[in-house]
Design an enzyme around this catalytic site. Sequence first.
Site, PDB file in Angstrom:
ATOM      1  N   ASN A 274     -48.066 -58.912  38.232  1.00 37.51           N
ATOM      2  CA  ASN A 274     -46.722 -59.157  38.749  1.00 37.51           C
ATOM      3  C   ASN A 274     -46.890 -60.123  39.903  1.00 37.51           C
ATOM      4  O   ASN A 274     -47.720 -59.899  40.788  1.00 37.51           O
ATOM      5  CB  ASN A 274     -46.092 -57.864  39.263  1.00 37.51           C
ATOM      6  CG  ASN A 274     -45.749 -56.903  38.131  1.00 37.51           C
ATOM      7  OD1 ASN A 274     -45.855 -57.251  36.953  1.00 37.51           O
ATOM      8  ND2 ASN A 274     -45.335 -55.706  38.481  1.00 37.51           N
TER       9      ASN A 274
ATOM     10  N   GLU B 236     -48.460 -51.458  39.089  1.00 37.98           N
ATOM     11  CA  GLU B 236     -48.809 -51.730  40.490  1.00 37.98           C
ATOM     12  C   GLU B 236     -49.324 -50.542  41.296  1.00 37.98           C
ATOM     13  O   GLU B 236     -48.721 -50.180  42.318  1.00 37.98           O
ATOM     14  CB  GLU B 236     -47.587 -52.298  41.216  1.00 37.98           C
ATOM     15  CG  GLU B 236     -47.011 -53.532  40.575  1.00 37.98           C
ATOM     16  CD  GLU B 236     -45.810 -54.073  41.342  1.00 37.98           C
ATOM     17  OE1 GLU B 236     -45.089 -53.298  41.982  1.00 37.98           O
ATOM     18  OE2 GLU B 236     -45.594 -55.286  41.306  1.00 37.98           O
TER      19      GLU B 236
ATOM     20  N   HIS C 218     -43.752 -46.329  36.250  1.00 35.49           N
ATOM     21  CA  HIS C 218     -43.243 -47.405  37.107  1.00 35.49           C
ATOM     22  C   HIS C 218     -42.595 -46.742  38.338  1.00 35.49           C
ATOM     23  O   HIS C 218     -41.368 -46.700  38.467  1.00 35.49           O
ATOM     24  CB  HIS C 218     -42.239 -48.278  36.345  1.00 35.49           C
ATOM     25  CG  HIS C 218     -41.983 -49.606  36.992  1.00 35.49           C
ATOM     26  ND1 HIS C 218     -42.174 -50.808  36.367  1.00 35.49           N
ATOM     27  CD2 HIS C 218     -41.530 -49.930  38.228  1.00 35.49           C
ATOM     28  CE1 HIS C 218     -41.861 -51.806  37.174  1.00 35.49           C
ATOM     29  NE2 HIS C 218     -41.460 -51.297  38.317  1.00 35.49           N
TER      30      HIS C 218
ATOM     31  N   TYR D 193     -44.849 -62.760  42.735  1.00 40.03           N
ATOM     32  CA  TYR D 193     -43.585 -63.205  43.315  1.00 40.03           C
ATOM     33  C   TYR D 193     -43.747 -64.216  44.438  1.00 40.03           C
ATOM     34  O   TYR D 193     -42.789 -64.896  44.786  1.00 40.03           O
ATOM     35  CB  TYR D 193     -42.820 -62.003  43.887  1.00 40.03           C
ATOM     36  CG  TYR D 193     -42.249 -61.090  42.826  1.00 40.03           C
ATOM     37  CD1 TYR D 193     -40.975 -61.305  42.324  1.00 40.03           C
ATOM     38  CD2 TYR D 193     -42.990 -60.035  42.322  1.00 40.03           C
ATOM     39  CE1 TYR D 193     -40.435 -60.480  41.349  1.00 40.03           C
ATOM     40  CE2 TYR D 193     -42.467 -59.200  41.340  1.00 40.03           C
ATOM     41  CZ  TYR D 193     -41.192 -59.437  40.856  1.00 40.03           C
ATOM     42  OH  TYR D 193     -40.656 -58.625  39.887  1.00 40.03           O
TER      43      TYR D 193
ATOM     44  N   ARG E  83     -40.341 -55.731  28.272  1.00 43.23           N
ATOM     45  CA  ARG E  83     -41.157 -54.768  29.015  1.00 43.23           C
ATOM     46  C   ARG E  83     -40.231 -53.773  29.712  1.00 43.23           C
ATOM     47  O   ARG E  83     -39.357 -54.166  30.482  1.00 43.23           O
ATOM     48  CB  ARG E  83     -42.035 -55.499  30.041  1.00 43.23           C
ATOM     49  CG  ARG E  83     -42.808 -54.568  30.938  1.00 43.23           C
ATOM     50  CD  ARG E  83     -43.787 -55.330  31.831  1.00 43.23           C
ATOM     51  NE  ARG E  83     -44.480 -54.422  32.718  1.00 43.23           N
ATOM     52  CZ  ARG E  83     -44.188 -54.257  34.015  1.00 43.23           C
ATOM     53  NH1 ARG E  83     -43.236 -54.974  34.578  1.00 43.23           N
ATOM     54  NH2 ARG E  83     -44.865 -53.398  34.752  1.00 43.23           N
TER      55      ARG E  83
ATOM     56  N   GLU F 143     -44.345 -59.653  35.490  1.00 43.94           N
ATOM     57  CA  GLU F 143     -43.124 -59.821  36.288  1.00 43.94           C
ATOM     58  C   GLU F 143     -43.231 -61.101  37.094  1.00 43.94           C
ATOM     59  O   GLU F 143     -44.293 -61.411  37.655  1.00 43.94           O
ATOM     60  CB  GLU F 143     -42.935 -58.680  37.314  1.00 43.94           C
ATOM     61  CG  GLU F 143     -42.515 -57.367  36.728  1.00 43.94           C
ATOM     62  CD  GLU F 143     -42.354 -56.275  37.785  1.00 43.94           C
ATOM     63  OE1 GLU F 143     -42.025 -56.595  38.951  1.00 43.94           O
ATOM     64  OE2 GLU F 143     -42.569 -55.104  37.437  1.00 43.94           O
TER      65      GLU F 143
HETATM   66  C1  BGC Z   1     -41.753 -54.037  40.983  1.00 47.83           C
HETATM   67  C2  BGC Z   1     -40.307 -54.056  40.553  1.00 47.83           C
HETATM   68  C3  BGC Z   1     -39.453 -54.676  41.641  1.00 47.83           C
HETATM   69  C4  BGC Z   1     -39.929 -56.095  41.868  1.00 47.83           C
HETATM   70  C5  BGC Z   1     -39.114 -56.904  42.861  1.00 47.83           C
HETATM   71  C6  BGC Z   1     -42.211 -55.300  41.678  1.00 47.83           C
HETATM   72  O1  BGC Z   1     -43.108 -54.954  42.675  1.00 47.83           O
HETATM   73  O2  BGC Z   1     -42.594 -53.705  39.912  1.00 47.83           O
HETATM   74  O3  BGC Z   1     -39.935 -52.743  40.263  1.00 47.83           O
HETATM   75  O4  BGC Z   1     -38.101 -54.606  41.350  1.00 47.83           O
HETATM   76  O5  BGC Z   1     -41.255 -56.046  42.344  1.00 47.83           O
HETATM   77  O6  BGC Z   1     -39.261 -56.421  44.145  1.00 47.83           O
END
Ligand code: BGC
Length: 522
Positions: free
Chosen positions: A331, A202, A156, A333, A111, A405
């Site tokens: 995405n 996003e 992006h 995290y 990607r 992501e």
């Molecule tokens: C984004 C990336 C970023 C990652 C880590 C995501 O929100 O798409 O560009 O590097 O988070 O912070």
Amino acid sequence: MGTIRTHYLIRRGRVLSLLSLILACIVSNSHEETIRRNQFPVEFLFGTSTSAYQTEGAILEGGRGLSNWDVFSHVPGKIETGENADTADDHYHLYLQDIDLMHSLGINAYRFSISWARILPRGRFGDVNPTGIAFYNSIIDNLLRRGIEPFVTLYHHDLPQELEDRYGGWLSPLIQEDFGYFAEICFRRFGDRVKYWSSLNEPNLYAHFAYLRGMYPPGRRSEMEPFTVLHNMLLSHARAAYLYRSRYQQKQGGSIGIVVNTAMYEPLRDEAVDREAVSRALAFYVSGVLDPLIHGDYPPEMRHHLGARLPKFSVEESKALNGSIDFIGINHYSSLYAKDCINSPCPTGESHAFLGFVYTTGFRDGVAIGEPTPMPRFFIVPDGLEKMVEYIKTRYNNKPTFVTENGIAQLDQPGQREVLLHDNKRVEFLKGYLASLARAIRNGADVRGYFVWSLMDNFEWTNGFRMRFGLYYVDYQTLERTPKLSAKWYRDFLTPNATDEYDDLLVKRSRVANWRGVEVDI
Ligand code: BGC
């Protein structure tokens, strides 16, 4: 006698604590699932993710125009480290080598995003840049040659600065025309080979960070502008999707979706108002993007709380939005605690309409929701991914989904290269999140791919190069890429019979032709 007894007790104590440690390991290992490639469907896409501004560099080469980030990152104080991505990973020159690294990992998808300013240096107010087209053609061809599926993001976070200067970029409805124009060029020039398009990365995070927090360009702090920006982004997506579907999709046979930023939430207190805050945070932040694209309007929860303050779609617009995505990209995290700010007080400046009047934090009574990471709002909570996928599955009738992501940062420590290369924490992170995803799939979720953020360390927006998310370590002086332990782990996970050599993950020096047909060493 007394001393002998004391020694005996101490030794007995040590033996006991050793035994209990061994026992704890056995117990915890018996809970730990071993995650394997064959727990995912055969046709599942496993890849890595990057974006143009964060990796390419060469901002003044090959006819590229300036982007909003080029300008922003050069304003003193905007990037914590005072850095910029003028060179970044120099992926613009080293992309062939990078594709070889991907190949050696055994991934079947990559990607990446297209720099709008490389294709249209002045938006629709200037010409298409043939060098930019040639560059992405070469990336796509070389990926396919190695059996790697290109998964392309059109936007992006990087906008031609011209569009910002002319009419205020995403704040103006004029952007819809420009985005459609750009998207159509990409469909026409690359769509014979690209089968996965995501229009925007996003929009929720971008509207939040660029227009509410002032952290991303154009660095504004407004309560209502994020709604205008999200509205224009959604309509821009609809325009691109309409063009793709009416002119290209049938003959090219690809699909178009969008990528949304997601965090999972847990109630800060076990109280009805905080449980309600969890639903509201999800409805505003995640469904604020997805409901319009799937049902043609903002979530009822947003309408209920915002009334006339929420922008309205015309009947035509709503028709264009409705059903305009073939897949959902998420995405993911972290998980956070959510606290209601409607019925109870929140810290000053922490109750925002755009975020559903919910305050989010990683801590409850000083205890973190999961293991903290160097990114202050990212905590390791693997179950959060399963819960998020479940939310998407339930609310959107199990629409095809990709995890576009997922990853973890390491804080750069000068002189600590060896430590950074031994990224056990990232390996554990990937194992945990993949196991969580496998559970969601076992429970029936139609998830079709997973992309690690990121292939290599790169420019982490306002954090500069301080946060390293890569499977590959990048030395920013020499631009050399070195596989971290996690690269080896991902390779072994994807190709269990791969040799045990680390060297496989290094680029083999050879001479190849670049996109201009010039022979170069990689
Ligand atoms: C984004 C990336 C970023 C990652 C880590 C995501 O929100 O798409 O560009 O590097 O988070 O912070």
